[in-house]
Write a protein that holds these residues in place. Structure first.
Motif, PDB file in Angstrom:
ATOM      1  N   LEU A   1       0.815  -1.205   0.000  1.00  0.00           N
ATOM      2  CA  LEU A   1       0.000   0.000   0.000  1.00  0.00           C
ATOM      3  C   LEU A   1       0.853   1.263   0.000  1.00  0.00           C
ATOM      4  O   LEU A   1       0.325   2.369  -0.011  1.00  0.00           O
ATOM      5  CB  LEU A   1      -0.911   0.015   1.230  1.00  0.00           C
ATOM      6  CG  LEU A   1      -2.027  -1.048   1.264  1.00  0.00           C
ATOM      7  CD1 LEU A   1      -2.625  -1.130   2.654  1.00  0.00           C
ATOM      8  CD2 LEU A   1      -3.097  -0.748   0.243  1.00  0.00           C
ATOM      9  N   SER A   2       2.154   1.074   0.014  1.00  0.00           N
ATOM     10  CA  SER A   2       3.050   2.238   0.072  1.00  0.00           C
ATOM     11  C   SER A   2       3.901   2.386  -1.189  1.00  0.00           C
ATOM     12  O   SER A   2       4.750   3.268  -1.252  1.00  0.00           O
ATOM     13  CB  SER A   2       3.968   2.130   1.298  1.00  0.00           C
ATOM     14  OG  SER A   2       4.707   0.921   1.262  1.00  0.00           O
ATOM     15  N   GLY A   3       3.693   1.538  -2.171  1.00  0.00           N
ATOM     16  CA  GLY A   3       4.503   1.584  -3.379  1.00  0.00           C
ATOM     17  C   GLY A   3       3.904   2.431  -4.488  1.00  0.00           C
ATOM     18  O   GLY A   3       2.842   3.052  -4.336  1.00  0.00           O
ATOM     19  N   LYS A   4       4.571   2.441  -5.628  1.00  0.00           N
ATOM     20  CA  LYS A   4       4.179   3.257  -6.774  1.00  0.00           C
ATOM     21  C   LYS A   4       2.849   2.793  -7.369  1.00  0.00           C
ATOM     22  O   LYS A   4       2.049   3.612  -7.840  1.00  0.00           O
ATOM     23  CB  LYS A   4       5.282   3.203  -7.829  1.00  0.00           C
ATOM     24  CG  LYS A   4       5.030   4.080  -9.033  1.00  0.00           C
ATOM     25  CD  LYS A   4       6.191   4.016 -10.006  1.00  0.00           C
ATOM     26  CE  LYS A   4       5.927   4.892 -11.234  1.00  0.00           C
ATOM     27  NZ  LYS A   4       7.051   4.823 -12.208  1.00  0.00           N
ATOM     28  N   VAL A   5       2.623   1.480  -7.358  1.00  0.00           N
ATOM     29  CA  VAL A   5       1.400   0.935  -7.950  1.00  0.00           C
ATOM     30  C   VAL A   5       0.160   1.495  -7.257  1.00  0.00           C
ATOM     31  O   VAL A   5      -0.790   1.941  -7.913  1.00  0.00           O
ATOM     32  CB  VAL A   5       1.401  -0.609  -7.870  1.00  0.00           C
ATOM     33  CG1 VAL A   5       0.044  -1.171  -8.302  1.00  0.00           C
ATOM     34  CG2 VAL A   5       2.503  -1.188  -8.756  1.00  0.00           C
ATOM     35  N   PHE A   6       0.179   1.516  -5.914  1.00  0.00           N
ATOM     36  CA  PHE A   6      -0.978   2.015  -5.177  1.00  0.00           C
ATOM     37  C   PHE A   6      -1.136   3.526  -5.367  1.00  0.00           C
ATOM     38  O   PHE A   6      -2.259   4.037  -5.476  1.00  0.00           O
ATOM     39  CB  PHE A   6      -0.835   1.680  -3.692  1.00  0.00           C
ATOM     40  CG  PHE A   6      -2.099   1.871  -2.905  1.00  0.00           C
ATOM     41  CD1 PHE A   6      -3.196   1.049  -3.102  1.00  0.00           C
ATOM     42  CD2 PHE A   6      -2.197   2.885  -1.962  1.00  0.00           C
ATOM     43  CE1 PHE A   6      -4.360   1.225  -2.385  1.00  0.00           C
ATOM     44  CE2 PHE A   6      -3.366   3.068  -1.234  1.00  0.00           C
ATOM     45  CZ  PHE A   6      -4.442   2.231  -1.449  1.00  0.00           C
ATOM     46  N   LYS A   7      -0.027   4.255  -5.437  1.00  0.00           N
ATOM     47  CA  LYS A   7      -0.086   5.702  -5.667  1.00  0.00           C
ATOM     48  C   LYS A   7      -0.702   6.017  -7.026  1.00  0.00           C
ATOM     49  O   LYS A   7      -1.504   6.945  -7.154  1.00  0.00           O
ATOM     50  CB  LYS A   7       1.309   6.310  -5.560  1.00  0.00           C
ATOM     51  CG  LYS A   7       1.880   6.328  -4.150  1.00  0.00           C
ATOM     52  CD  LYS A   7       3.287   6.926  -4.138  1.00  0.00           C
ATOM     53  CE  LYS A   7       3.870   6.911  -2.733  1.00  0.00           C
ATOM     54  NZ  LYS A   7       5.265   7.437  -2.703  1.00  0.00           N
ATOM     55  N   ASN A   8      -0.322   5.243  -8.055  1.00  0.00           N
ATOM     56  CA  ASN A   8      -0.898   5.447  -9.390  1.00  0.00           C
ATOM     57  C   ASN A   8      -2.398   5.166  -9.390  1.00  0.00           C
ATOM     58  O   ASN A   8      -3.177   5.882 -10.021  1.00  0.00           O
ATOM     59  CB  ASN A   8      -0.210   4.542 -10.409  1.00  0.00           C
ATOM     60  CG  ASN A   8       1.194   5.001 -10.729  1.00  0.00           C
ATOM     61  OD1 ASN A   8       1.545   6.159 -10.503  1.00  0.00           O
ATOM     62  ND2 ASN A   8       2.008   4.105 -11.260  1.00  0.00           N
ATOM     63  N   PHE A   9      -2.780   4.118  -8.664  1.00  0.00           N
ATOM     64  CA  PHE A   9      -4.206   3.799  -8.560  1.00  0.00           C
ATOM     65  C   PHE A   9      -4.971   4.967  -7.934  1.00  0.00           C
ATOM     66  O   PHE A   9      -6.024   5.380  -8.436  1.00  0.00           O
ATOM     67  CB  PHE A   9      -4.384   2.527  -7.731  1.00  0.00           C
ATOM     68  CG  PHE A   9      -5.776   2.315  -7.216  1.00  0.00           C
ATOM     69  CD1 PHE A   9      -6.807   1.967  -8.085  1.00  0.00           C
ATOM     70  CD2 PHE A   9      -6.059   2.485  -5.867  1.00  0.00           C
ATOM     71  CE1 PHE A   9      -8.099   1.776  -7.607  1.00  0.00           C
ATOM     72  CE2 PHE A   9      -7.349   2.298  -5.386  1.00  0.00           C
ATOM     73  CZ  PHE A   9      -8.369   1.949  -6.258  1.00  0.00           C
TER      74      PHE A   9
END
Length: 461
Positions: free
Chosen positions: A254-262
């Motif tokens: 929940l702290s990586g780039k994937v979740f931020k992009n979402f």
């Protein structure tokens, strides 16, 4: 013949025509256009595939909607036949630009007539046509009005197909998707598929179909068992989403780039009214999702999301949820000592909340007793479900006495009291005789309270 509902001469004539398929098909060129709608309804209900195929080719109105017609599995062949025969070839002469079928709507809509009323002969109109896509019939025909008529005679004839899609599911659904892709390719760009309700189960072979769809049309999206990266890619092609459901979404952090992009793409959905997350682990990160949502959110589902006490404290004070009509917090363990955030949440939603679900949350007697004063402030509540929680019979009686004054509350799904289980554990074997006694007691209490309009039930029923 039914004596109570005798058939009219028109009904008898249509039934006679349908019994003679070749004659019916030949007559389509000559019958009055006022007869097309009753003939279409009778042909669809009678599953006359060949007649429907020909009717689509010569339909004399601007639009054709299934409307209230019910589509069951046998009718899927009818839908495929209508799509296959939908005329989308390039126009050969200016006569073909007269108001004929431009919009075929295969969605079931109880508020929709088979055809829209003619607004004017010069400018036909459909109340259900696509408004978002640049490839919609409405926008293309608007552009063509400014082009010389002679130069448009050889252009592809714009046609719109309105359909709800489920991708990646059954073999029948996969065949239907393949038919749509083939029809789009054959149309040379003339056919616009307007999908407003899209379901994607796994991704697999769906990627090719998604490439052919204009996802800007989608209002409702449900995604099941699809990675967060792929979900983000889908959301990047959408702007007008009103409902988003994400089920069993696998992701690592929940702290990586994937979740931020979402989150960045979720923030673009300014019209979203409904968010449904299930088996979407948000422990200690619910605030990051809620902060990017618009303040007009009306429906929030957070089942199996591992909601923590910290998450609940933020939820209780979050301005984005102050207009909620429906809240589902089921299957999140609430074994806290302090239920003050839940009390605050209910008080903040007391003027709007109509439907509350807190099933299987490990809420016990002490917790529910704390929540009752806040619950009775929710005067708009019409449905309450708190099944599969460890509640005793005295507390259940207390809850009923407290809730019966809520006149808008009509339906309650209650937990089976602890004493109805053989080992006093709500997951052990159920004693049906004890439960029957409980049901009789609750029914009698409702009668005494004058609430025959209120229904109390359990999952076992």
């Amino acid at each position: 013949m039914d004596a109570k509902n005798p058939k009219t001469l028109l009904d008898l004539a249509i039934q006679c025509l349908l019994r003679h398929e070749s004659a019916a098909i030949q007559a389509l060129e000559d019958i009055p256009r006022d007869l097309f709608v009753p003939l279409f309804i009778a042909a669809f209900k009678g599953r006359h595939k060949n007649i429907l195929s020909e009717m689509v080719k010569v339909w004399p109105f601007y639009c054709l909607h299934l409307g209230t017609l019910t589509v069951r599995e046998p009718q899927h062949e009818l839908l495929k036949a209508m799509i296959e025969n939908l005329p989308v070839c390039p126009a050969k002469n200016t006569d073909s630009w007269k108001p004929k079928l431009r919009i075929l709507d295969l969605r079931r809509d109880i508020h929709c007539r088979i055809t829209c009323p003619d607004v004017s002969i010069e400018s036909p109109f459909c109340f259900h046509s696509c408004t978002y896509s640049d490839h919609s019939v409405m926008k293309i025909e608007g552009q063509l009005r400014f082009i010389d008529l002679e130069s448009t005679s050889q252009l592809p004839r714009p046609v719109e197909l309105l359909v709800d899609l489920s991708l990646g599911g059954s073999l029948m659904e996969k065949k239907f998707s393949a038919l749509l892709v083939r029809k789009i390719v054959e149309s040379l760009g003339a056919l616009h598929i307007c999908c407003r309700d899209l379901q994607v189960v796994k991704l697999g072979d769906c990627k090719r179909t998604l490439r052919f769809l204009d996802l800007n049309c989608v209002n409702r999206l449900l995604v099941d068992k699809v990675s967060l990266t792929d979900i983000t890619n889908i959301l990047s092609r959408m702007s007008h989403l009103k409902s988003l459901s994400l089920l069993k979404v696998p992701f690592r952090s929940l702290s990586g780039k994937v979740f931020k992009n979402f989150l960045s793409h979720l923030q673009r959905m300014e019209n979203i009214k409904e968010l449904k997350l299930s088996s979407f682990c948000l422990k200690n990160h619910l605030d990051r999702v809620l902060r990017v949502l618009p303040p007009s959110l009306e429906f929030l589902y957070l089942s199996f999301c591992d909601i923590s006490y910290r998450d609940f404290r933020f939820l209780a004070q979050c301005p984005q949820i102050y207009h909620l009509k429906m809240l589902n917090l089921s299957n999140n363990a609430m074994y806290w000592d302090n239920f003050e955030p839940f009390q605050t949440l209910l008080l903040n939603l007391s003027g709007t909340l109509k439907h509350l679900e807190i099933n299987h949350c490990l809420i016990n007697d002490s917790a529910i007793s704390v929540l009752i004063p806040s619950l009775i402030r929710c005067t708009q509540l019409s449905i309450l479900s708190f099944a599969s929680n460890p509640i005793t019979m005295p507390m259940l009686v207390n809850i009923m006495h407290s809730l019966t004054p809520l006149m808008k509350l009509k339906y309650v799904i209650y937990p089976i009291p602890m004493h109805c289980y053989e080992r006093r554990h709500f997951q052990s074997r159920l004693d049906r005789r004890r439960l029957a006694i409980v049901q009789l007691q609750l029914k009698a209490m409702l009668q005494v309270a004058g609430r025959r309009d209120m229904k109390w039930t359990t999952y076992s029923e």
